[in-house]
Structures are given as structure tokens and as C-alpha cells.
Enzyme design. Structure first.
Site, PDB file in Angstrom:
ATOM      1  N   ALA A 159      -9.617  -6.305 -10.494  1.00 59.11           N
ATOM      2  CA  ALA A 159      -9.663  -6.182 -11.935  1.00 59.11           C
ATOM      3  C   ALA A 159     -10.507  -7.178 -12.580  1.00 59.11           C
ATOM      4  CB  ALA A 159      -8.081  -6.673 -12.287  1.00 59.11           C
TER       5      ALA A 159
ATOM      6  N   GLU B 211      -3.696 -11.545  -4.810  1.00 63.69           N
ATOM      7  CA  GLU B 211      -3.082 -11.642  -5.927  1.00 63.69           C
ATOM      8  C   GLU B 211      -1.959 -12.841  -6.331  1.00 63.69           C
ATOM      9  OE1 GLU B 211      -4.334  -7.411  -6.416  1.00 63.69           O
ATOM     10  OE2 GLU B 211      -3.538  -8.560  -4.711  1.00 63.69           O
TER      11      GLU B 211
ATOM     12  N   GLY C 214      -7.304  -4.788  -6.901  1.00 63.27           N
ATOM     13  CA  GLY C 214      -7.147  -3.580  -7.322  1.00 63.27           C
ATOM     14  C   GLY C 214      -8.308  -2.595  -6.681  1.00 63.27           C
TER      15      GLY C 214
END
Length: 312
Positions: free
Chosen positions: A106, A174, A151
Site C-alpha cells: 500500500a 502488516e 498488498g
């Protein structure tokens, strides 16, 4: 009992889609041009000659290492829509045009400027993009040259096959940012390697190279590192892509309708009970019986020659 919903799904997405048409309204080599004049962040390249039928979907946002921004995701979805309706496209390879990285995940700089509502809207759009990639009727291959994190790794999990170059670095980091994978990573990775291994990778935010990925079953193939790899040599940064093209060339000669139906049947096999899975396989098999390609395969076998399939 036979699952009526699934049977309708298979029939609705296959019936009437396989017509013989030797001419294509698309050129042998084309690129997706964004309506945004700032940049083309996603390119669609249709190969020609012996490789006609192979389509490369390339991420091209070098300044941000292909980070998933609103613009890139939007362009990606438009490109997927174009490929989905292209009956000349038989195999899709997803790659990066940026040396050293597949997709860094991201765009956290852009994310920091979003309101909570905008974050929710963006995540929905990204999830839809990944679902649309996963749902392409053609076989898809992710060429992992460089980093595929967060991502970016989740994007690769939406492909049918993954090929890792020697520089590949994969992971779901993450939790190190106090969040969790938000684009299907926990689901797709668990289906691929099981819950225990997925938990180990997510809890630790561990990054890993191509050979651990191969041993866990995350990637299908690995390109061995050369003895004299040069960081400045762009060819060294596309070894995974070249190997992925090799896989695409193995798929290319096979019956296009059969390959699409095999993909659909296998995808359903992991989501339903065995009895329903066998019913879905039968429905998919029924789609290949009336095709010209099936008759061509029988003729070629009898005449001891290579078949020439038209995708109908």
C-alpha cells in the site's frame, strides 16, 4: 445434493463465450493508456508472433516502487476489465516494469492523508481489484522479481501460479505497523499453505526469499541466482518474468476453452464439498464437448500432428 447455485454460476459464466473468430478487434501489441495525463501506471502488452495469446500486465510506478495508490488500483481494474473481455488472451503474466521490486504494498504516504472513510473506500476498491484478478477466466502467473510485500504479496496470491526470481523478497509485514493484511492475505495464504504457517508469517511479519517460499508451496518455480549477478544489469531484474513467460508458453498450445474450464473447476474444488466439486467438474466438462477444439484435438491425435486450437 447438487448445488444449484454453483451450477448456474458455472453455466452463466461460460455459455455463449466461445465463438470461433480468427480476426480480433485488438492489435497484436497494445498498451493501456490512462485517462489521467500524469502517468501510465499500468500497461497491458499483447505479445505477437509465436507468443500471440500471452498478455503481460505490467505495474509501472517507479517513483513509489509500484505502491498501491488510488490511481494505480483504478488503472489496474480498467486493465483487468479489458483483458477479461479479450477472447484472444489465453495466458496473463503479471509483472513489474520497475527493477528490484514487484510491488511494495500500500502507498502509506497517500494512506496518511486519507480520512477513515476514505481508507475504507480504498480498501474496498483494492479488494475488488484483487477479486477481479483472481476471477479472470485466463490462467494468471505472477512474475516476482524483487520485493512483493504486504498488498503486493497479496496481489500475487490472487494469481494461479507464482514464479520467483533470485531477488524476490516476500512477506506480510502488516503487524509490524500495528495493522493486519487487509486485502485477502490471511484467507488466500491460509488456503495455500495452511493456518499454522500463515500465522507464523503474519505474527512475526517475517520477510523471506524465493527458496523458503518454494519449500512452503507459495511459489511454483524459482530461478536460481547466477554467479555474476549485477545490480546495474536490468536483465538480472527480470529473470522471474522470463521464467514466467516460459510457463505461459507451455500453457499456450493447449485448448483455451479446456484450460479456462479446468481453472474454474479447480477453483470450485477448494470451496465446496467433494460431491458438489464433482458436479461442478461435470458441468465444466460439458462446456468443452461441443467445441471445435475438442474435435481438432481428436483429428490431430489421429493424424499424428500438433493441434491448432481456435478457442471455440
Amino acid at each position: 445434493m447438487f448445488n444449484v447455485h454453483l451450477s448456474r454460476l458455472v453455466l452463466r459464466t461460460t455459455m455463449g463465450g466461445f465463438r470461433c473468430n480468427r480476426s480480433s478487434p485488438l492489435t497484436s501489441l497494445s498498451r493501456f493508456v490512462s485517462t489521467d495525463s500524469s502517468a501510465k501506471e499500468v500497461e497491458v502488452v499483447r505479445h505477437s508472433g509465436a507468443d500471440a495469446g500471452i498478455v503481460t500486465l505490467a505495474l509501472n510506478r517507479p517513483k513509489a516502487k509500484n505502491a498501491l495508490s488510488r490511481s494505480l488500483v483504478s488503472q489496474f481494474r480498467v486493465a483487468l476489465d479489458e483483458i477479461r473481455s479479450d477472447h484472444q488472451a489465453r495466458v496473463v503474466v503479471v509483472r513489474s516494469s520497475v527493477p528490484g521490486v514487484f510491488c511494495a504494498g500500500a502507498d502509506l504516504k497517500e494512506r496518511a492523508t486519507m480520512s477513515p472513510l476514505e481508507v475504507e473506500q480504498f480498501l474496498y476498491s483494492m479488494k475488488m481489484a484483487f477479486k477481479e484478478l483472481e476471477g479472470l477466466p485466463q490462467p494468471t502467473i505472477a512474475a516476482l522479481d524483487g520485493a512483493a510485500l504486504g498488498g503486493g504479496f497479496e496481489l500475487s496470491l490472487c494469481c494461479d501460479l507464482r514464479v520467483a526470481g533470485p531477488r524476490a523478497q516476500l512477506g506480510l509485514p502488516e503487524t509490524s505497523l500495528a495493522i493486519i493484511p487487509g486485502a485477502g492475505g490471511t484467507l488466500r495464504l491460509t488456503k495455500l499453505i495452511g493456518p499454522s504457517r500463515t500465522k507464523a508469517l503474519v505474527f512475526t511479519a517475517r520477510r523471506f526469499g524465493p527458496y523458503p517460499a518454494l519449500s512452503m508451496g507459495i511459489v511454483n518455480d524459482v530461478v536460481e541466482a547466477g554467479e555474476c549477478m549485477d545490480d546495474k544489469d536490468t536483465a538480472d531484474h527480470s529473470l522471474g518474468y522470463e521464467r514466467a513467460l516460459g510457463w505461459a508458453r507451455e500453457i499456450l498450445p493447449n485448448g483455451p476453452v479446456a484450460v479456462r474450464m479446468a481453472k474454474r473447476s479447480i477453483n470450485h474444488a477448494s470451496a465446496v464439498d467433494p460431491a458438489t466439486g464433482l458436479d461442478v467438474e461435470q458441468l465444466c466438462y460439458a462446456q468443452v464437448i461441443p467445441t471445435q477444439d475438442r474435435l481438432e484435438g481428436l483429428r490431430a491425435f489421429k493424424e499424428k500432428r500438433k493441434p491448432v486450437y481456435q478457442g471455440c
